[in-house]
Design an enzyme around this catalytic site. Structure first.
Site, short mmCIF file in Angstrom:
data_model
loop_
_atom_site.label_atom_id
_atom_site.label_comp_id
_atom_site.label_asym_id
_atom_site.label_seq_id
_atom_site.Cartn_x
_atom_site.Cartn_y
_atom_site.Cartn_z
N TYR A 20 -49.67 4.96 63.06
CA TYR A 20 -49.94 3.92 63.91
C TYR A 20 -49.01 4.58 65.11
O TYR A 20 -47.99 4.71 65.01
CB TYR A 20 -49.45 2.63 63.98
CG TYR A 20 -49.86 1.70 65.00
CD1 TYR A 20 -50.78 1.17 65.45
CD2 TYR A 20 -48.47 1.15 65.52
CE1 TYR A 20 -51.05 0.34 66.40
CE2 TYR A 20 -48.69 0.28 66.60
CZ TYR A 20 -49.98 -0.20 67.17
OH TYR A 20 -49.99 -1.03 68.18
N ASP A 24 -43.53 10.82 66.58
CA ASP A 24 -43.54 9.66 67.20
C ASP A 24 -42.39 8.99 66.23
O ASP A 24 -42.55 8.49 65.21
CB ASP A 24 -44.96 8.97 66.83
CG ASP A 24 -44.70 7.53 67.25
OD1 ASP A 24 -43.70 6.94 67.90
OD2 ASP A 24 -45.73 6.71 67.37
N LYS A 29 -38.33 0.40 69.84
CA LYS A 29 -37.67 -0.19 68.97
C LYS A 29 -36.13 -0.20 69.12
O LYS A 29 -35.53 -0.86 69.98
CB LYS A 29 -38.38 0.07 67.49
CG LYS A 29 -39.70 -0.25 67.47
CD LYS A 29 -40.19 -0.52 66.19
CE LYS A 29 -41.85 -0.85 66.37
NZ LYS A 29 -42.86 -0.11 66.04
C1 LIG Z 1 -44.03 0.20 66.80
C2 LIG Z 1 -44.57 1.53 66.94
C3 LIG Z 1 -45.17 2.00 68.05
C4 LIG Z 1 -45.57 0.95 69.23
O1 LIG Z 1 -44.79 0.57 69.78
P1 LIG Z 1 -44.96 -0.84 70.73
O2 LIG Z 1 -43.41 -1.04 71.43
O3 LIG Z 1 -45.34 -2.02 69.70
O4 LIG Z 1 -45.90 -0.62 71.74
C5 LIG Z 1 -45.73 3.24 68.40
N1 LIG Z 1 -45.66 4.03 67.13
C6 LIG Z 1 -44.87 3.91 66.15
C7 LIG Z 1 -44.39 4.79 65.03
C8 LIG Z 1 -44.58 2.49 65.78
O5 LIG Z 1 -43.86 2.08 64.59
#
Ligand SMILES: *Cc1c(COP(=O)(O)O)cnc(C)c1O
Length: 428
Positions: A142, A237, A265
């Site tokens: 994701y 990511d 995060k």
């Molecule tokens: C949470 C997450 C996102 C998205 O971040 P948001 O602040 O919710 O838009 C993207 N990549 C990874 C790996 C994530 O865990």
């Protein structure tokens, strides 16, 4: 009726599904979500004031636990100086210094407001840098909810069983090529099919959005080699893994350096923040230094920077990660011991303070395998844990997070609850 049930019934009339992010709904496990009134340390309290030991941690950011004293004190002071200026601040410089010092592959960094913004901006940048359009992502990973990434995305999309979201243009979807996680051969095949057309390869270096799936030895190294050879921008990511599995993220843990990294995060300390950064020659293409446009009214917001800076300062203190990992190992070992004692072949996967219990006996290295998990067992298990005051993510396909605020007592209570919940879930 609990206060949460009451509030949820009202919210359903005004907010789609009653929630502002789908993963918060308890769709996969049945019933309505808890509405939260406050949180402190390892505990969150529902609308009736009932406490739970929290392993969601706001889906990753709360590595210090909730309402950390230093973070809150700094935020209170920052509030009094004003909430947004729309002009550069010293705080942004301090944040950029902390990030580049901690994550060596990041030479320059741009702050944004969410992980989604970070990944979509990184892809735009990689496309501009390579003058190519296609990207490779992995099944079950994701990367936020931008159009290009809602193809075989894990997390909420997997939980809801929407393989491709309606509203994503076919032309956009066609530029996203999907490979299998931990399968280097699947990436080589795609690269062979589209020579000179692939701008970027984006990956969660430790997958966390199909549950925790670590990379098999050689996988990340193989991706690095391939990307270098083919002129593909390698994007890690690390929105979830950044500052979570190590100060320098997964790239420091495995010693594989991407060209670009996305963060979020933890660097926001519980405020809405994202960032993308990497090689200076690529990052310099971003406006106003270069032609690639990307902007934000609230980017680098002083409150968000303050919460992030205080969080990073705490976790940069010597011994932080070793203390966190001792707690994590205790929990994970306790959970595994429960499985052995009950003669169950389910598996606990973990890296650092991220963990998942997978209700499958088969291998767990990619989405196809993870998808074999028994969701009904998970639901019963989840409910039984909640009844025992343990708050887990309401889906089989999510990671759990341990914070530095979790106490020995929390962990022992969780292990006892897990044993009872496993017995209940597998009794029939
Ligand atoms: C949470 C997450 C996102 C998205 O971040 P948001 O602040 O919710 O838009 C993207 N990549 C990874 C790996 C994530 O865990």
């Amino acid at each position: 009726m609990t206060r949460s049930e009451e509030l949820f019934q009202q919210a359903l009339h005004l907010i789609p599904g009653g929630v502002n992010s789908p993963v918060r709904a308890f769709q996969a496990v049945g019933g309505g979500p808890l509405f939260i009134s406050r949180a402190e340390g390892s505990k969150i309290y529902d609308a009736d004031g009932h406490p739970y030991i929290d392993y969601v941690g706001s889906w990753g950011p709360m590595i210090l636990g909730h309402a950390n004293h230093y973070v809150i004190a700094a935020l209170q002071k920052a509030c009094e100086r004003g909430t947004s200026f729309g002009a550069p601040t010293e705080l942004e410089l301090e944040m950029a210094l902390l990030i580049t010092k901690s994550v060596p592959s990041i030479e320059k960094v741009r702050m944004v407001n969410s992980g989604t913004e970070a990944t979509l901006s990184a892809i735009r940048l990689a496309r501009a840098f390579t003058k190519r359009d296609k990207i490779i992502k992995f099944e079950g990973c994701y990367h936020g909810h931008a159009d290009s990434f809602l193809i075989a995305a894990g997390s909420g999309v997997a939980t809801l069983g929407i393989p491709d979201s309606p509203g994503v243009p076919k032309a956009v979807a066609a530029d996203t090529l999907v490979a299998e996680y931990n399968n280097l051969e699947s990436v080589h095949e795609i690269a062979k099919k589209f020579p000179g057309e692939i701008a970027a390869l984006i990956i969660e270096p430790i997958a966390g959005n199909m549950g925790v799936v670590p990379p098999v030895p050689g996988f990340l190294e193989g991706l690095r080699e391939l990307c270098t050879r083919e002129g593909i921008v390698l994007i890690f990511d690390e929105v979830m893994t950044g500052f979570r599995v190590a100060l320098g993220g997964a790239q420091a843990l495995y010693g594989v350096h991407p060209d670009l990294t996305t963060l979020g995060k933890i660097i926001g300390g519980g405020m809405p923040v994202g960032a993308y950064g990497g090689r200076a020659d690529i990052m310099s293409l971003i406006a106003p230094e270069g032609p690639v446009y990307q902007a934000g009214t609230l980017s680098g917001n002083p409150l968000a920077m303050t919460a992030g800076i205080e969080t990073l300062k705490e976790i940069r203190k010597p011994g932080f990660y070793s203390a966190l990992e001792i707690k994590s190992a205790q929990l994970v070992e306790g959970m595994r011991e429960n499985l052995r004692a009950l003669n169950l072949k389910f598996q606990v996967a973990s890296v650092g303070s991220m963990f998942s219990l997978f209700f499958t006996e088969g291998p767990i290295t990619n989405w196809r395998e993870i998808n074999q998990c028994n969701r009904a067992l998970f639901s019963t298990y989840f409910r039984a844990m909640l009844e025992r005051d343990i708050y887990l993510a309401p889906s089989q396909f999510e990671a759990g997070f341990i914070s530095i605020a979790h106490t020995d007592e929390d962990i022992q209570k969780t292990i006892r609850a897990q044993r009872e919940a496993l017995v209940l879930a597998t009794r029939t």
